[in-house]
Design a protein around this motif. Structure first.
Motif, short mmCIF file in Angstrom:
data_model
loop_
_atom_site.label_atom_id
_atom_site.label_comp_id
_atom_site.label_asym_id
_atom_site.label_seq_id
_atom_site.Cartn_x
_atom_site.Cartn_y
_atom_site.Cartn_z
N GLY A 47 -116.53 33.79 -29.25
CA GLY A 47 -115.98 34.93 -29.53
C GLY A 47 -117.00 35.80 -30.38
O GLY A 47 -117.09 36.95 -30.63
N TRP A 48 -118.21 35.19 -30.71
CA TRP A 48 -119.15 36.07 -31.45
C TRP A 48 -120.12 36.35 -30.32
O TRP A 48 -120.46 35.70 -29.42
CB TRP A 48 -120.04 34.87 -32.58
CG TRP A 48 -119.19 34.55 -33.53
CD1 TRP A 48 -118.55 33.18 -33.68
CD2 TRP A 48 -118.71 35.21 -34.70
NE1 TRP A 48 -117.84 33.19 -34.84
CE2 TRP A 48 -118.03 34.45 -35.38
CE3 TRP A 48 -119.27 36.33 -35.05
CZ2 TRP A 48 -117.44 34.85 -36.68
CZ3 TRP A 48 -118.59 36.92 -36.37
CH2 TRP A 48 -117.82 36.05 -37.24
N TYR A 49 -120.88 37.40 -30.64
CA TYR A 49 -121.74 38.25 -29.75
C TYR A 49 -122.76 38.78 -30.54
O TYR A 49 -122.72 39.43 -31.64
CB TYR A 49 -121.04 38.95 -28.77
CG TYR A 49 -120.45 40.30 -29.42
CD1 TYR A 49 -121.13 41.44 -29.70
CD2 TYR A 49 -119.08 40.56 -29.81
CE1 TYR A 49 -120.71 42.58 -29.93
CE2 TYR A 49 -118.54 41.43 -30.08
CZ TYR A 49 -119.25 42.66 -30.22
OH TYR A 49 -118.83 43.84 -30.60
N LEU A 50 -124.14 39.00 -29.81
CA LEU A 50 -124.99 39.81 -30.29
C LEU A 50 -125.30 40.91 -29.37
O LEU A 50 -124.96 40.90 -28.18
CB LEU A 50 -126.47 38.88 -30.39
CG LEU A 50 -126.29 37.63 -31.30
CD1 LEU A 50 -127.65 36.90 -30.95
CD2 LEU A 50 -126.23 38.21 -32.71
N ARG A 51 -125.83 41.96 -29.79
CA ARG A 51 -125.93 43.20 -29.12
C ARG A 51 -127.39 43.65 -29.38
O ARG A 51 -127.70 43.76 -30.72
CB ARG A 51 -124.78 44.36 -29.30
CG ARG A 51 -125.07 45.36 -30.51
CD ARG A 51 -123.96 46.45 -30.54
NE ARG A 51 -124.22 46.99 -29.26
CZ ARG A 51 -123.17 47.65 -28.80
NH1 ARG A 51 -121.70 47.39 -29.02
NH2 ARG A 51 -123.20 48.19 -27.51
N GLY A 52 -127.80 44.39 -28.62
CA GLY A 52 -129.17 45.36 -28.59
C GLY A 52 -129.18 46.28 -27.97
O GLY A 52 -128.78 46.39 -26.54
N ASP A 53 -129.58 47.61 -28.17
CA ASP A 53 -129.45 48.94 -27.69
C ASP A 53 -130.65 49.88 -27.77
O ASP A 53 -131.38 49.69 -28.98
CB ASP A 53 -128.20 49.78 -28.08
CG ASP A 53 -126.95 49.11 -27.77
OD1 ASP A 53 -126.28 49.24 -26.78
OD2 ASP A 53 -126.42 48.28 -28.55
N LEU A 282 -127.46 45.59 -23.91
CA LEU A 282 -126.89 44.35 -23.60
C LEU A 282 -126.14 43.68 -24.67
O LEU A 282 -126.45 43.85 -26.03
CB LEU A 282 -127.82 43.37 -23.17
CG LEU A 282 -128.90 43.96 -21.91
CD1 LEU A 282 -130.06 42.82 -21.80
CD2 LEU A 282 -128.27 44.00 -20.56
N ARG A 283 -124.98 43.20 -24.20
CA ARG A 283 -124.17 42.37 -25.23
C ARG A 283 -124.04 40.82 -24.58
O ARG A 283 -123.82 40.53 -23.60
CB ARG A 283 -122.77 42.81 -25.15
CG ARG A 283 -122.44 44.15 -26.42
CD ARG A 283 -121.22 44.51 -26.32
NE ARG A 283 -120.28 44.99 -25.43
CZ ARG A 283 -119.38 44.95 -24.83
NH1 ARG A 283 -118.89 43.56 -24.97
NH2 ARG A 283 -118.87 45.81 -24.06
#
Length: 287
Positions: A47-53, A282-283
């Motif tokens: 359920g946890w996620y990382l993102r970078g944009d 990206l997620r």
């Protein structure tokens, strides 16, 4: 003798029949296992996620009301150049529709160049009653050039609502609130251009009919901390079970009424600072 053979035959038949019944009863107790057509779903990810944009800031705008020089009021609207920034975030998927995240955003320097016409005070050569002399006037033409840049660092708490999935695409809408640190660097240069009968007074000075050299009246750096909010819309494209390509649009704005005062006595009341942003990133859902 025939009677004995008949009895033996009947007894054998009865025994054979009993054996068959017993075998049937015994086999009926055997449990046979076969694969089920229905599979139990296994949870993928935590359920946890990382993102970078990477973000593209479009039409960054600062609306200001300023007092540039003594007794002169002017209103300007500054539109800054497009600029690139980035965002990193950490989020949690509450359910198939709701996501919450905290994100840090950084915008690189964006520049603005502009100018306004100003009405300066000075001296004008006049003849009154046969006597020629210099008379104070306040209609000498001048130009003030504004050179500014800004960069912003934002900490935002965002919530997203994921709409029903369409193929590999998951559209979403979102909103967020947070704190924005905005750094302004500003330089104002005044140029006085008198005609042949005029002489510029303070803050510029020069001979009649000559363009007066530029005079820097403000060269400063200011940092403000402001409440910020944003609205978002976009879609995620599923690249794999735990990796999505996220493309979205955000409208970002700070609160009104932040006043910046400078050491030369001028002041700026910032009505609002707003940015239109395109985000591509990206997620990645953690295990």
């Amino acid at each position: 003798m025939k009677l004995s053979i008949l009895k033996f035959t009947v007894a054998a038949a009865a025994l054979l029949n009993a054996s068959t019944v017993f075998a049937t009863d015994y086999n009926s107790g055997v449990v046979t296992k076969t694969p089920s057509a229905v599979q139990t779903p296994v949870e993928f990810g935590s359920g946890w996620y990382l993102r970078g944009d990477i973000s593209f800031n479009l039409e960054a705008r600062q609306e200001t009301s300023s007092q540039f020089i003594n007794s002169l009021g002017a209103t300007t609207e500054a539109e800054y150049e497009d600029v690139i920034g980035y965002r990193v975030g950490f989020g949690y998927i509450l359910n198939p529709s709701i996501r919450l995240e905290v994100a840090a955003e950084q915008t690189f320097d964006s520049e603005f160049d502009g100018s306004i016409g100003v009405n300066l005070t000075g001296l004008e050569l006049q003849t009154v009653g046969g006597v020629t002399g210099q008379v104070p006037v306040n209609n000498i033409f001048g130009v003030e050039v504004i050179e500014a840049d800004y960069d912003a660092t934002n900490i935002m708490f965002n919530g997203y609502y994921d709409l029903p999935k369409i193929g590999h695409f998951t559209p979403y809408v979102g909103a967020g609130v947070g704190l924005s640190r905005i750094e302004f660097n500003e330089r104002r240069t005044l140029t006085c251009i008198p005609d042949s009968t005029q002489t510029c007074g303070p803050p510029a000075a020069g001979a009649q009919g000559a363009r007066v050299d530029d005079v820097v009246i403000l060269d400063t750096e200011e940092v403000t901390y402001q409440f910020a909010y944003q609205l978002s819309v976009g879609t995620a494209y599923e690249l794999s079970e735990n990796l999505d390509l996220d493309v979205g649009y955000s409208y970002f704005s700070t609160n009104d009424g932040a006043e910046i005062s400078y050491s030369d006595g001028t002041a700026i009341e910032t009505d609002a600072f707003s940015v239109h942003k395109i985000n591509v990133g990206l997620r990645y859902e953690l295990f």
